[in-house]
Write an enzyme that holds these catalytic residues in place. Structure first.
Site, mmCIF file in Angstrom:
data_model
loop_
_atom_site.group_PDB
_atom_site.id
_atom_site.type_symbol
_atom_site.label_atom_id
_atom_site.label_comp_id
_atom_site.label_asym_id
_atom_site.label_seq_id
_atom_site.Cartn_x
_atom_site.Cartn_y
_atom_site.Cartn_z
ATOM 1 N N HIS A 96 0.892 -1.246 0.141
ATOM 2 C CA HIS A 96 -0.048 0.043 -0.080
ATOM 3 C C HIS A 96 0.841 1.216 0.127
ATOM 4 O O HIS A 96 0.415 2.296 0.361
ATOM 5 C CB HIS A 96 -1.045 -0.137 1.150
ATOM 6 C CG HIS A 96 -1.884 -1.217 1.008
ATOM 7 N ND1 HIS A 96 -2.488 -1.591 2.313
ATOM 8 C CD2 HIS A 96 -2.372 -1.808 0.103
ATOM 9 C CE1 HIS A 96 -3.496 -2.685 1.905
ATOM 10 N NE2 HIS A 96 -3.268 -2.818 0.317
ATOM 11 N N CYS A 149 4.477 20.792 -11.912
ATOM 12 C CA CYS A 149 3.149 21.379 -12.501
ATOM 13 C C CYS A 149 2.359 22.238 -11.507
ATOM 14 O O CYS A 149 1.249 22.697 -11.864
ATOM 15 C CB CYS A 149 2.457 20.340 -12.906
ATOM 16 S SG CYS A 149 1.485 19.358 -11.720
HETATM 17 C C1 BV8 Z 1 -8.688 -2.065 -5.416
HETATM 18 C C2 BV8 Z 1 -2.953 2.770 2.638
HETATM 19 C C3 BV8 Z 1 -9.451 -2.072 -7.513
HETATM 20 C C4 BV8 Z 1 -3.699 4.081 2.887
HETATM 21 C C5 BV8 Z 1 -4.822 1.059 2.812
HETATM 22 C C6 BV8 Z 1 -15.980 -5.060 -1.094
HETATM 23 C C7 BV8 Z 1 -15.644 -6.068 -1.182
HETATM 24 C C8 BV8 Z 1 -14.304 -6.254 -1.251
HETATM 25 C C9 BV8 Z 1 -13.196 -5.199 -1.615
HETATM 26 C C10 BV8 Z 1 -14.099 -4.240 -1.918
HETATM 27 C C11 BV8 Z 1 -15.139 -3.896 -1.679
HETATM 28 N N1 BV8 Z 1 -15.603 -2.475 -1.921
HETATM 29 C C12 BV8 Z 1 -14.238 -1.871 -2.225
HETATM 30 C C13 BV8 Z 1 -13.572 -2.985 -2.306
HETATM 31 C C14 BV8 Z 1 -12.037 -2.803 -2.704
HETATM 32 C C15 BV8 Z 1 -11.228 -1.960 -1.563
HETATM 33 C C16 BV8 Z 1 -11.757 -2.650 -0.184
HETATM 34 O O1 BV8 Z 1 -10.787 -3.708 0.159
HETATM 35 N N2 BV8 Z 1 -12.420 -2.087 0.575
HETATM 36 C C17 BV8 Z 1 -12.726 -2.554 1.957
HETATM 37 C C18 BV8 Z 1 -12.978 -1.566 2.926
HETATM 38 C C19 BV8 Z 1 -14.016 -3.525 1.698
HETATM 39 N N3 BV8 Z 1 -9.881 -2.233 -1.847
HETATM 40 C C20 BV8 Z 1 -9.405 -1.272 -2.755
HETATM 41 O O2 BV8 Z 1 -9.889 -0.170 -3.093
HETATM 42 C C21 BV8 Z 1 -8.031 -1.598 -3.127
HETATM 43 N N4 BV8 Z 1 -7.830 -1.219 -4.508
HETATM 44 O O3 BV8 Z 1 -9.263 -2.844 -4.760
HETATM 45 O O4 BV8 Z 1 -8.643 -1.400 -6.465
HETATM 46 C C22 BV8 Z 1 -9.216 -1.240 -8.884
HETATM 47 C C23 BV8 Z 1 -9.438 -2.227 -10.034
HETATM 48 C C24 BV8 Z 1 -9.089 -1.646 -11.114
HETATM 49 C C25 BV8 Z 1 -8.999 -0.067 -11.237
HETATM 50 C C26 BV8 Z 1 -8.950 0.781 -10.171
HETATM 51 C C27 BV8 Z 1 -8.912 -0.074 -8.838
HETATM 52 C C28 BV8 Z 1 -6.911 -0.667 -2.421
HETATM 53 C C29 BV8 Z 1 -7.024 -1.026 -0.974
HETATM 54 C C30 BV8 Z 1 -5.722 -0.271 -0.253
HETATM 55 C C31 BV8 Z 1 -6.373 0.793 0.683
HETATM 56 N N5 BV8 Z 1 -5.298 1.442 1.465
HETATM 57 N N6 BV8 Z 1 -3.703 1.755 3.126
HETATM 58 C C32 BV8 Z 1 -3.439 4.481 4.335
HETATM 59 O O5 BV8 Z 1 -2.811 3.595 5.331
HETATM 60 O O6 BV8 Z 1 -4.005 5.462 4.640
HETATM 61 S S1 BV8 Z 1 -5.803 -0.158 3.294
HETATM 62 C C33 BV8 Z 1 -5.664 0.157 5.013
HETATM 63 O O7 BV8 Z 1 -6.077 -0.857 5.768
HETATM 64 C C34 BV8 Z 1 -4.116 -0.082 5.584
HETATM 65 O O8 BV8 Z 1 -2.939 -0.228 4.734
HETATM 66 C C35 BV8 Z 1 -4.274 -1.031 6.595
HETATM 67 O O9 BV8 Z 1 -3.088 -1.961 6.738
HETATM 68 C C36 BV8 Z 1 -5.197 -1.867 5.801
HETATM 69 C C37 BV8 Z 1 -6.068 -3.086 6.565
HETATM 70 O O10 BV8 Z 1 -6.175 -2.745 7.806
HETATM 71 P P1 BV8 Z 1 -5.416 -3.589 8.823
HETATM 72 O O11 BV8 Z 1 -4.001 -3.518 8.736
HETATM 73 O O12 BV8 Z 1 -5.810 -4.967 8.899
HETATM 74 O O13 BV8 Z 1 -5.622 -2.936 10.248
HETATM 75 P P2 BV8 Z 1 -6.999 -2.873 10.773
HETATM 76 O O14 BV8 Z 1 -6.927 -1.754 11.954
HETATM 77 O O15 BV8 Z 1 -8.122 -3.124 10.344
HETATM 78 O O16 BV8 Z 1 -6.849 -4.191 12.066
HETATM 79 C C38 BV8 Z 1 -5.726 -4.377 12.840
HETATM 80 C C39 BV8 Z 1 -5.687 -5.820 13.337
HETATM 81 O O17 BV8 Z 1 -4.574 -5.938 14.242
HETATM 82 C C40 BV8 Z 1 -7.045 -6.056 14.314
HETATM 83 O O18 BV8 Z 1 -7.561 -7.332 13.807
HETATM 84 C C41 BV8 Z 1 -6.571 -6.123 15.711
HETATM 85 O O19 BV8 Z 1 -7.188 -7.027 16.565
HETATM 86 C C42 BV8 Z 1 -5.083 -6.469 15.307
HETATM 87 N N7 BV8 Z 1 -4.195 -5.918 16.495
HETATM 88 C C43 BV8 Z 1 -4.091 -4.885 17.251
HETATM 89 N N8 BV8 Z 1 -3.082 -4.892 18.039
HETATM 90 C C44 BV8 Z 1 -2.193 -5.919 17.862
HETATM 91 C C45 BV8 Z 1 -2.947 -6.683 16.919
HETATM 92 N N9 BV8 Z 1 -2.594 -7.957 16.644
HETATM 93 C C46 BV8 Z 1 -1.696 -8.478 17.247
HETATM 94 N N10 BV8 Z 1 -0.787 -7.684 18.091
HETATM 95 C C47 BV8 Z 1 -1.201 -6.588 18.452
HETATM 96 N N11 BV8 Z 1 -0.592 -5.879 19.584
HETATM 97 ZN ZN ZN Z 2 2.915 17.755 -10.863
#
Ligand code: BV8
Ligand code: ZN
Length: 256
Positions: A128, A158
């Site tokens: 990402h 730009c």
């Molecule tokens: C794409 C960068 C297509 C930015 C991020 C419906 C169904 C399926 C998919 C989709 C849908 N609708 C839309 C989509 C696609 C979408 C998506 O998946 N949406 C989700 C919300 C449903 N995906 C996209 O848009 C991707 N692109 O599909 O493009 C396309 C095709 C053709 C042409 C154009 C486009 C792009 C996805 C990337 C988004 N960017 N990050 C930023 O960081 O600001 S994602 C973001 O979420 C972060 O990178 C993060 O890493 C990621 C996932 O979150 P997690 O890392 O899992 O973090 P979270 O807080 O959720 O969970 C933490 C976990 O840790 C918890 O479980 C907790 O229990 C645990 N934890 C906490 N402490 C500890 C621990 N575990 C162990 N030890 C600890 N101490």
């Molecule tokens: Zn530019």
């Protein structure tokens, strides 16, 4: 009551000791013990009124560039002063233990905080992008430096607004990175999924690909996430506590 960390399962230790090819997928949870809020928790304080999907999109940036830029500027500052924790360091030890035995190790991260690289991990795929990289929203030219007081700063080429070089929702992942991550999932013997809620695609499908190809899978999280394909091993513990114990057992560190 402080939750005790379960001892690593002997069968998981054996699978890692025998593995020719290990893939690890990490999410924001592995950086939580470095003081960085997880992605779902990153919206505390001023940001609490937003959902990640409302800020981490090109549309949000076009609508509200100053707010989106400020959210990332705050996260960039926090990430700059964060240190890798024992969970990150354990994965570096595992990579080195495998590498000297000519076995493959691939770390695929969804995180944009750069902590795996800071920890010394050699083979990291940043699916990402990175908080520390900035590019032009209009011409995509990378910006080596920028005026932090900008709201947002402007592109030197730009004049367009600069943005964080991360992958937003609705944006394609870097093709080479995604292909390399999928290849790792398809060939690995063991896949460790650490600190991710498994909600964001296409990253969330990687452990499923590995499982379907017969890999031994572990999910390590604080809360249980309902995975479409349940992993062979499911551990609820802090990454910073469980990973050092697992890697010590695999590498025989501390063994007589
Ligand atoms: C794409 C960068 C297509 C930015 C991020 C419906 C169904 C399926 C998919 C989709 C849908 N609708 C839309 C989509 C696609 C979408 C998506 O998946 N949406 C989700 C919300 C449903 N995906 C996209 O848009 C991707 N692109 O599909 O493009 C396309 C095709 C053709 C042409 C154009 C486009 C792009 C996805 C990337 C988004 N960017 N990050 C930023 O960081 O600001 S994602 C973001 O979420 C972060 O990178 C993060 O890493 C990621 C996932 O979150 P997690 O890392 O899992 O973090 P979270 O807080 O959720 O969970 C933490 C976990 O840790 C918890 O479980 C907790 O229990 C645990 N934890 C906490 N402490 C500890 C621990 N575990 C162990 N030890 C600890 N101490
Ligand atoms: Zn530019």
């Amino acid at each position: 009551m402080a939750s005790t960390t379960p001892a690593p399962d002997a069968r998981l230790i054996a699978a890692l000791r025998a593995a020719r090819d290990v893939m690890v997928l990490t999410g924001a949870g592995i950086s939580a013990e470095s003081g960085l809020p997880t992605f779902r928790d990153a919206l505390t304080g001023y940001w609490a009124t937003f959902r990640p999907e409302d800020l981490a999109t090109p549309e949000a940036f076009e609508r509200n560039p100053a707010t989106v830029w400020a959210w990332y500027a705050e996260r960039r500052l926090k990430a700059r002063s964060a240190l890798p924790n024992p969970g990150h360091l354990a994965l570096v030890t595992l990579e080195r233990w495998l590498s000297v035995r000519d076995r493959r190790f691939t770390l695929v991260t969804q995180n944009v905080d750069g902590l795996h690289v800071t920890a010394g991990q050699a083979n990291v795929i940043e699916l990402h992008g990175s908080l520390q990289k900035v590019k032009c929203f209009r011409c995509a030219e990378p910006a080596p430096t920028w005026d932090e007081t900008g709201k947002p700063p402007r592109c030197a080429h730009c004049g367009g607004p600069l943005r964080p070089d991360v992958v937003w929702f609705g944006e394609m992942l870097p093709v080479a990175a995604l292909n390399a991550a999928r290849a790792a999932a398809e060939r690995c013997d063991v896949c460790l999924s650490i600190g991710t809620s498994g909600m964001v695609e296409p990253a969330a499908s990687l452990p499923r690909i590995a499982a379907q190809r017969g890999a031994t899978t572990l999910t390590l999280n604080l809360d249980v996430t309902d995975r479409a394909t349940p992993p062979r091993f499911e551990v609820r513990a802090r990454a910073g506590a469980f990973l050092p114990a697992l890697v010590d057992a695999v590498c025989g560190i501390g063994a007589a």
